[in-house]
Design a protein around this motif. Structure first.
Motif, PDB file in Angstrom:
ATOM      1  N   PRO A  42       0.951  -1.109  -0.127  1.00  0.00           N
ATOM      2  CA  PRO A  42      -0.067  -0.135   0.138  1.00  0.00           C
ATOM      3  C   PRO A  42       0.660   1.398  -0.056  1.00  0.00           C
ATOM      4  CG  PRO A  42       0.103  -1.118   2.236  1.00  0.00           C
ATOM      5  CD  PRO A  42       0.953  -2.047   1.118  1.00  0.00           C
ATOM      6  N   VAL A  43       0.133   2.313  -0.394  1.00  0.00           N
ATOM      7  CA  VAL A  43       0.988   3.438  -0.494  1.00  0.00           C
ATOM      8  C   VAL A  43       0.063   4.509   0.342  1.00  0.00           C
ATOM      9  CG1 VAL A  43       1.565   5.584  -2.107  1.00  0.00           C
ATOM     10  CG2 VAL A  43       1.627   3.242  -2.969  1.00  0.00           C
ATOM     11  N   PRO A  44       1.016   5.350   1.599  1.00  0.00           N
ATOM     12  CA  PRO A  44       0.383   6.192   2.312  1.00  0.00           C
ATOM     13  C   PRO A  44      -0.238   7.444   1.450  1.00  0.00           C
ATOM     14  CG  PRO A  44       2.677   6.354   2.275  1.00  0.00           C
ATOM     15  CD  PRO A  44       2.376   5.208   1.562  1.00  0.00           C
ATOM     16  N   GLY A  45      -1.464   7.843   1.756  1.00  0.00           N
ATOM     17  CA  GLY A  45      -2.174   8.875   1.424  1.00  0.00           C
ATOM     18  C   GLY A  45      -1.959   9.895   2.215  1.00  0.00           C
ATOM     19  N   PRO A  46      -2.252  11.325   1.969  1.00  0.00           N
ATOM     20  CA  PRO A  46      -2.228  12.375   2.729  1.00  0.00           C
ATOM     21  C   PRO A  46      -2.809  12.144   4.291  1.00  0.00           C
ATOM     22  CG  PRO A  46      -3.633  12.928   0.647  1.00  0.00           C
ATOM     23  CD  PRO A  46      -3.643  11.536   0.714  1.00  0.00           C
ATOM     24  N   GLN A  89      -1.554   9.832   6.078  1.00  0.00           N
ATOM     25  CA  GLN A  89      -1.210   8.498   6.640  1.00  0.00           C
ATOM     26  C   GLN A  89       0.412   8.119   6.667  1.00  0.00           C
ATOM     27  OE1 GLN A  89      -3.326   6.172   3.386  1.00  0.00           O
ATOM     28  NE2 GLN A  89      -4.799   6.045   4.848  1.00  0.00           N
ATOM     29  N   GLY A 142       2.984   9.953   4.143  1.00  0.00           N
ATOM     30  CA  GLY A 142       2.226  10.662   3.217  1.00  0.00           C
ATOM     31  C   GLY A 142       2.345  12.264   3.135  1.00  0.00           C
ATOM     32  N   GLU A 143       1.595  12.789   2.365  1.00  0.00           N
ATOM     33  CA  GLU A 143       1.538  14.337   2.266  1.00  0.00           C
ATOM     34  C   GLU A 143       0.947  14.814   3.462  1.00  0.00           C
ATOM     35  OE1 GLU A 143      -1.061  17.394  -0.469  1.00  0.00           O
ATOM     36  OE2 GLU A 143      -0.852  15.381  -0.994  1.00  0.00           O
ATOM     37  N   GLU A 183      -6.494  -0.299   6.363  1.00  0.00           N
ATOM     38  CA  GLU A 183      -5.936  -1.583   5.659  1.00  0.00           C
ATOM     39  C   GLU A 183      -5.593  -2.626   6.629  1.00  0.00           C
ATOM     40  OE1 GLU A 183      -4.872  -2.109   2.658  1.00  0.00           O
ATOM     41  OE2 GLU A 183      -5.560  -0.166   1.712  1.00  0.00           O
ATOM     42  N   THR A 226      -0.720   0.732   6.007  1.00  0.00           N
ATOM     43  CA  THR A 226      -0.991   2.101   6.156  1.00  0.00           C
ATOM     44  C   THR A 226      -1.705   2.462   7.216  1.00  0.00           C
ATOM     45  OG1 THR A 226      -2.831   2.184   4.513  1.00  0.00           O
ATOM     46  CG2 THR A 226      -0.658   2.602   3.755  1.00  0.00           C
TER      47      THR A 226
END
Length: 321
Positions: free
Chosen positions: A23-27, A29, A73-74, A93, A101
């Motif tokens: 997974p990719v961390p979002g804002p 996160q 993340g952002e 997740e 994340t």
């Protein structure tokens, strides 16, 4: 990355090890590299279909973990990278994975001196025990009963009850080994809750009980009322191992007892999560003994669930990626 994915509810074999995208961390996160994943009784109920899953299937399973922040993340402070943390992912997740994340504002720091396996064992269940004891409002002179003291929450209740205001600590456990553990953790007397007559023995030997931390549910919850202190006794209900408690409003009215439901509302869970840092620090300083039954590879998630459902585990079952 490797993760345990559940495509449908059912027996433990529905938990399968698969390769899935990291997974990719979002804002807001972070991405956490998991070092220890906690397995809890409520998760077996979700897996079997007894309790509804909070996420649509198929899904990576799991809710509790400890690990290291690998990426932010952002909008998240880059200084968190490399920090040891514990997480409780109620709706995000799944944690039965090598990476997960999580919301940055939901992280709790793990002291450097505390092993990840110990951290995940104590973070949520220890925090729940501390919150239950605070809710009980112990006076310093009262007798308390912690049910299922061979399990995580019951064991932490047994350890924390006296430091948090109990004068006498009684407990229940379902096997000789678990009863011996309950005594080691601080119980003055321990009863076998698998014995249908255990509540009668509680009345005979335990004396009036001021506060019952109720997790057995079912018929025994109704029978234990007669062992409670009339007029001031409180039962804090937080578990339903034996089904809904056999307690009616008239049962409470006739004895002058109070039944407190502990769980459900978001405000309750926020109190539990807020206590995590405190119990982790307490464990790191030696003031709380982490309860770890066994440590298994991530691939053995199904076996972890079988151990919990067999009720032979003494403490937390932990998975390591």
């Amino acid at each position: 990355m490797r993760a345990i994915v559940m495509h449908k509810t059912g027996d433990p074999e529905v938990l399968t090890l698969e390769e899935v995208p990291t997974p990719v961390p979002g804002p807001g996160q972070v991405l956490v590299r998991t070092e220890a994943v906690g397995v809890a009784y409520y998760e077996t109920a979700m897996r079997s279909g007894l309790f509804p899953m909070p996420r649509p299937l198929p899904s990576v399973f799991g809710f509790e973990a400890a690990g290291v922040v690998a990426e932010v993340g952002e909008g998240v402070d880059s200084g968190l990278t490399g920090r040891r943390v514990a997480i409780m992912n109620a709706t995000g997740e799944g944690t039965y994975a090598e990476y997960v994340t999580a919301a940055a504002d939901a992280l709790v720091p793990v002291p450097d001196s505390l092993a990840a396996t110990d951290a995940v064992a104590v973070a949520v269940q220890g925090a729940l025990a501390m919150t239950l004891l605070r809710t009980a409002g112990l006076t310093g002179t009262e007798t308390v009963l912690a049910e299922v003291a061979g399990g995580g929450v019951g064991g932490y209740l047994t350890q924390l009850a006296r430091p948090m205001g109990a004068a006498r600590v009684l407990a229940t456990a379902g096997s000789p080994a678990k009863r011996e553990l309950a005594r080691e953790l601080g119980a003055d007397d321990v009863f076998d809750h698998t014995d249908p007559g255990w509540t009668e023995r509680l009345r005979e030997a335990g004396g009036p009980v001021d506060v019952v931390f109720e997790s057995l549910g079912g018929a025994s919850a109704g029978r234990v009322l007669d062992a409670m202190t009339p007029g001031t006794g409180r039962m804090l209900l937080y578990g339903l191992l034996g089904g809904p408690p056999a307690v009616t409003p008239m049962d409470l009215l006739q004895r002058g007892l109070t039944l407190v439901g502990c769980g459900g509302p978001e405000s309750w869970m926020s109190r539990v999560l807020a206590a995590r840092a405190e119990v982790l620090d307490l464990a790191a300083r030696g003031g709380l003994r982490p309860q770890v039954d066994s440590v298994l590879p991530l691939a053995d998630a199904a076996e972890a669930h079988r151990r919990i459902e067999a009720r032979t585990a003494v403490g937390k079952v932990v998975l390591v990626p």
